[in-house]
Design an enzyme around this catalytic site. Structure first.
Site, PDB file in Angstrom:
ATOM      1  CG  ASP A  16       0.295  10.109 -11.430  1.00  0.00           C
ATOM      2  OD1 ASP A  16       1.301  10.611 -10.891  1.00  0.00           O
ATOM      3  OD2 ASP A  16      -0.376   9.203 -10.906  1.00  0.00           O
ATOM      4  CG  ASN A  30       7.079  19.761   3.572  1.00  0.00           C
ATOM      5  OD1 ASN A  30       8.033  19.415   4.260  1.00  0.00           O
ATOM      6  ND2 ASN A  30       6.052  18.966   3.327  1.00  0.00           N
ATOM      7  CG  ASP A  40       6.031  15.704  -0.702  1.00  0.00           C
ATOM      8  OD1 ASP A  40       6.822  14.790  -0.987  1.00  0.00           O
ATOM      9  OD2 ASP A  40       6.168  16.438   0.297  1.00  0.00           O
TER      10      ASP A  40
HETATM   11  N1  AR6 Z   1       1.618  14.404 -10.905  1.00  0.00           N
HETATM   12  C1  AR6 Z   1       1.867  15.643 -11.383  1.00  0.00           C
HETATM   13  N2  AR6 Z   1       1.415  16.775 -10.780  1.00  0.00           N
HETATM   14  C2  AR6 Z   1       0.689  16.627  -9.645  1.00  0.00           C
HETATM   15  C3  AR6 Z   1       0.385  15.360  -9.093  1.00  0.00           C
HETATM   16  C4  AR6 Z   1       0.887  14.210  -9.763  1.00  0.00           C
HETATM   17  N3  AR6 Z   1       0.663  12.961  -9.323  1.00  0.00           N
HETATM   18  N4  AR6 Z   1      -0.369  15.557  -7.967  1.00  0.00           N
HETATM   19  C5  AR6 Z   1      -0.543  16.893  -7.842  1.00  0.00           C
HETATM   20  N5  AR6 Z   1       0.083  17.540  -8.864  1.00  0.00           N
HETATM   21  P1  AR6 Z   1       1.315  20.567  -4.745  1.00  0.00           P
HETATM   22  P2  AR6 Z   1       3.023  22.804  -3.847  1.00  0.00           P
HETATM   23  C6  AR6 Z   1       0.148  18.985  -9.160  1.00  0.00           C
HETATM   24  O1  AR6 Z   1       0.229  20.968  -3.825  1.00  0.00           O
HETATM   25  O2  AR6 Z   1       1.983  23.798  -4.272  1.00  0.00           O
HETATM   26  C7  AR6 Z   1       2.565  19.136  -0.215  1.00  0.00           C
HETATM   27  O3  AR6 Z   1       1.786  18.831   0.905  1.00  0.00           O
HETATM   28  C8  AR6 Z   1      -0.872  19.887  -8.533  1.00  0.00           C
HETATM   29  O4  AR6 Z   1      -2.111  19.835  -9.253  1.00  0.00           O
HETATM   30  O5  AR6 Z   1       1.633  19.122  -4.869  1.00  0.00           O
HETATM   31  O6  AR6 Z   1       4.457  23.065  -4.211  1.00  0.00           O
HETATM   32  C9  AR6 Z   1       4.051  19.232   0.120  1.00  0.00           C
HETATM   33  O7  AR6 Z   1       4.431  18.336   1.128  1.00  0.00           O
HETATM   34  C10 AR6 Z   1      -0.192  21.238  -8.678  1.00  0.00           C
HETATM   35  O8  AR6 Z   1      -0.380  21.767  -9.992  1.00  0.00           O
HETATM   36  O9  AR6 Z   1       2.729  21.307  -4.391  1.00  0.00           O
HETATM   37  C11 AR6 Z   1       4.185  20.664   0.559  1.00  0.00           C
HETATM   38  O10 AR6 Z   1       3.829  20.802   1.926  1.00  0.00           O
HETATM   39  C12 AR6 Z   1       1.298  20.899  -8.538  1.00  0.00           C
HETATM   40  O11 AR6 Z   1       1.371  19.475  -8.665  1.00  0.00           O
HETATM   41  C13 AR6 Z   1       3.191  21.389  -0.298  1.00  0.00           C
HETATM   42  O12 AR6 Z   1       2.213  20.421  -0.686  1.00  0.00           O
HETATM   43  C14 AR6 Z   1       1.892  21.311  -7.201  1.00  0.00           C
HETATM   44  O13 AR6 Z   1       0.933  21.151  -6.184  1.00  0.00           O
HETATM   45  C15 AR6 Z   1       3.836  21.921  -1.563  1.00  0.00           C
HETATM   46  O14 AR6 Z   1       2.895  22.675  -2.292  1.00  0.00           O
END
Ligand code: AR6
Length: 178
Positions: A16, A30, A40
């Site tokens: 994490d 975003n 995020d």
């Molecule tokens: N630590 C590390 N990685 C994480 C964590 C964490 N605590 N939580 C999730 N991930 P995403 P995106 C991973 O959806 O695709 C948001 O709503 C997750 O499993 O967080 O760039 C923003 O506000 C995945 O592999 O980001 C934007 O609107 C990776 O982080 C949108 O999502 C990215 O998943 C961005 O989407």
């Protein structure tokens, strides 16, 4: 797994990102910098309201896909958060690879400008934005490796992957450099 590129180390761990100390923590934001779910949401929850307050006051217009901005890190174990915006996956022929590489390049160059020596990064775009994991991993690893080889003044850049599957995809991508 880790590998040296130039004077910097590229490291892969599962975990994490909000729990790992670094000078700067990368966020997958975003374009509105409005907060959301995924990493995020976790970063804003753990860092506290001052991160959003700074985004609203200093970056109220947001920042486009392929770029990044920085704020303080609130209660997170870091000095800065670098909010990088990846592309939404729309099939791959809408500039997504260039934008994803741009998000990582911007994050590294902002980290260097700030004077950060250590940086953690998530798998930008590989969650809600739907970027196919293996392709996202290849671009992430290649872009950071290129920046380190080109002299980015960072001691280490650690990808913090949230699942065994994501870690395996990044390890596979890094193996291509051996
Ligand atoms: N630590 C590390 N990685 C994480 C964590 C964490 N605590 N939580 C999730 N991930 P995403 P995106 C991973 O959806 O695709 C948001 O709503 C997750 O499993 O967080 O760039 C923003 O506000 C995945 O592999 O980001 C934007 O609107 C990776 O982080 C949108 O999502 C990215 O998943 C961005 O989407």
């Amino acid at each position: 797994m880790e590998q040296q590129f130039g004077t910097g180390r590229l490291v892969l761990v599962e975990g994490d990102i909000t729990t790992i100390a670094a000078d700067a923590i990368g966020n997958a934001a975003n374009a509105a910098l409005a907060g959301g779910g995924g990493v995020d949401g976790a970063i804003h929850r753990a860092g506290g309201p001052e991160i959003m307050a700074e985004l609203r006051s200093r970056h109220s217009y947001g920042t486009p896909a392929g770029t990044a901005v920085s704020t303080g890190a609130g209660a997170l174990p870091a000095r800065w958060v670098i909010h990088a915006v990846g592309p939404v996956w729309r099939g791959g022929d809408h500039g997504e690879p260039v934008q994803l590489a741009g998000a990582y390049r911007s994050a590294l160059s902002i980290a260097a400008e700030l004077g950060a020596r250590t940086l953690t990064l998530p798998a930008i775009s590989a969650g809600a934005y739907g970027y196919p994991l293996d392709d996202a991993a290849r671009i992430a690893v290649a872009t950071v490796a290129d920046s380190l080889r080109a002299g980015a003044p960072l001691e280490w850049v650690t990808f913090v992957l949230f699942s065994p599957r994501a870690l395996a995809a990044f390890e596979h991508a890094l193996l291509a450099f051996r």
